[in-house]
Design a protein around this motif. Structure first.
Motif, PDB file in Angstrom:
ATOM      1  N   MET A   1       3.467   6.362 -10.751  1.00 11.28           N
ATOM      2  CA  MET A   1       3.753   4.607 -11.097  1.00 11.28           C
ATOM      3  C   MET A   1       1.872   3.929 -11.305  1.00 11.28           C
ATOM      4  N   ALA A   2       1.082   4.702 -10.589  1.00 10.54           N
ATOM      5  CA  ALA A   2       0.280   4.096 -11.057  1.00 10.54           C
ATOM      6  C   ALA A   2      -0.441   4.388 -12.513  1.00 10.54           C
ATOM      7  N   LEU A   3      -0.238   5.262 -13.115  1.00  9.52           N
ATOM      8  CA  LEU A   3      -0.587   5.544 -14.298  1.00  9.52           C
ATOM      9  C   LEU A   3       0.039   4.552 -15.213  1.00  9.52           C
ATOM     10  N   PRO A   4       0.525   4.473 -15.263  1.00 13.60           N
ATOM     11  CA  PRO A   4       1.808   3.497 -16.664  1.00 13.60           C
ATOM     12  C   PRO A   4       0.752   2.664 -16.186  1.00 13.60           C
ATOM     13  N   ALA A   5       0.619   1.770 -14.996  1.00 12.15           N
ATOM     14  CA  ALA A   5      -0.139   0.584 -14.978  1.00 12.15           C
ATOM     15  C   ALA A   5      -2.108   0.522 -15.104  1.00 12.15           C
ATOM     16  N   SER A   6      -1.786   1.530 -14.688  1.00 12.09           N
ATOM     17  CA  SER A   6      -3.902   2.180 -15.766  1.00 12.09           C
ATOM     18  C   SER A   6      -3.500   2.121 -17.241  1.00 12.09           C
ATOM     19  N   LEU A   7      -2.386   2.537 -18.006  1.00 10.83           N
ATOM     20  CA  LEU A   7      -2.324   2.650 -19.244  1.00 10.83           C
ATOM     21  C   LEU A   7      -2.315   0.987 -19.972  1.00 10.83           C
ATOM     22  N   ALA A   8      -1.818   0.638 -19.185  1.00 12.59           N
ATOM     23  CA  ALA A   8      -1.410  -0.745 -19.660  1.00 12.59           C
ATOM     24  C   ALA A   8      -2.315  -1.630 -19.480  1.00 12.59           C
ATOM     25  N   LEU A   9      -2.929  -1.550 -18.385  1.00 16.58           N
ATOM     26  CA  LEU A   9      -4.278  -2.167 -17.917  1.00 16.58           C
ATOM     27  C   LEU A   9      -5.582  -2.209 -18.573  1.00 16.58           C
ATOM     28  N   ARG A  10      -5.542  -0.939 -19.695  1.00 13.60           N
ATOM     29  CA  ARG A  10      -6.851  -0.309 -20.294  1.00 13.60           C
ATOM     30  C   ARG A  10      -6.423  -0.819 -21.339  1.00 13.60           C
ATOM     31  N   PHE A  45      -4.359   2.688  -3.335  1.00 15.08           N
ATOM     32  CA  PHE A  45      -4.875   3.492  -2.137  1.00 15.08           C
ATOM     33  C   PHE A  45      -5.075   1.898  -1.077  1.00 15.08           C
ATOM     34  N   GLY A  46      -5.508   1.197  -1.364  1.00 15.01           N
ATOM     35  CA  GLY A  46      -5.392  -0.082  -0.860  1.00 15.01           C
ATOM     36  C   GLY A  46      -3.995   0.056  -0.316  1.00 15.01           C
ATOM     37  N   VAL A  47      -3.065  -0.176  -0.931  1.00 18.01           N
ATOM     38  CA  VAL A  47      -1.182  -0.531  -0.806  1.00 18.01           C
ATOM     39  C   VAL A  47      -0.806   0.719   0.177  1.00 18.01           C
ATOM     40  N   ALA A  48      -1.148   1.842  -0.202  1.00 16.95           N
ATOM     41  CA  ALA A  48      -0.653   2.765   0.674  1.00 16.95           C
ATOM     42  C   ALA A  48      -1.224   2.888   1.991  1.00 16.95           C
ATOM     43  N   THR A  50      -2.396   0.284   3.547  1.00 16.46           N
ATOM     44  CA  THR A  50      -1.960  -0.856   4.372  1.00 16.46           C
ATOM     45  C   THR A  50      -0.641  -0.478   4.671  1.00 16.46           C
ATOM     46  N   ALA A  51       0.404   0.015   4.349  1.00 19.93           N
ATOM     47  CA  ALA A  51       1.808   0.318   4.286  1.00 19.93           C
ATOM     48  C   ALA A  51       2.296   0.883   5.768  1.00 19.93           C
ATOM     49  N   ILE A  52       1.310   2.076   5.767  1.00 21.88           N
ATOM     50  CA  ILE A  52       0.838   3.006   6.139  1.00 21.88           C
ATOM     51  C   ILE A  52       0.339   2.820   7.810  1.00 21.88           C
ATOM     52  N   ARG A  53      -0.269   1.675   7.809  1.00 23.44           N
ATOM     53  CA  ARG A  53      -0.331   0.932   9.141  1.00 23.44           C
ATOM     54  C   ARG A  53       0.787  -0.050  10.101  1.00 23.44           C
ATOM     55  N   LYS A  54       1.204  -0.089   9.105  1.00 26.58           N
ATOM     56  CA  LYS A  54       2.615  -1.069   9.506  1.00 26.58           C
ATOM     57  C   LYS A  54       3.731  -0.203  10.215  1.00 26.58           C
TER      58      LYS A  54
END
Length: 54
Positions: A1-10, A45-48, A50-54
């Motif tokens: 999911m991060a790869l398409p977001a990175s390509l769109a952002l680029r 990484f930040g979202v992941a 944060t999700a693990i902590r909760k």
């Protein structure tokens, strides 16, 4: 999911910089790609973590 977001952002950043559809320098393209990939990776990484902590 991060790869398409990175390509769109680029692509969005590339358009905002005014380069359009042209790639005159592979160095500029690589720098924009790397910056967007690092930003997307950091956010993912930040979202992941944060999700693990909760």
């Amino acid at each position: 999911m991060a790869l398409p977001a990175s390509l769109a952002l680029r692509d969005t950043v590339w358009q905002l910089l005014g380069f359009g559809d042209q790639v005159d320098s592979i160095g500029q393209w690589a720098a924009v790609s790397l910056a967007c990939a690092l930003l997307t990776g950091t956010l993912t990484f930040g979202v992941a973590t944060t999700a693990i902590r909760k």
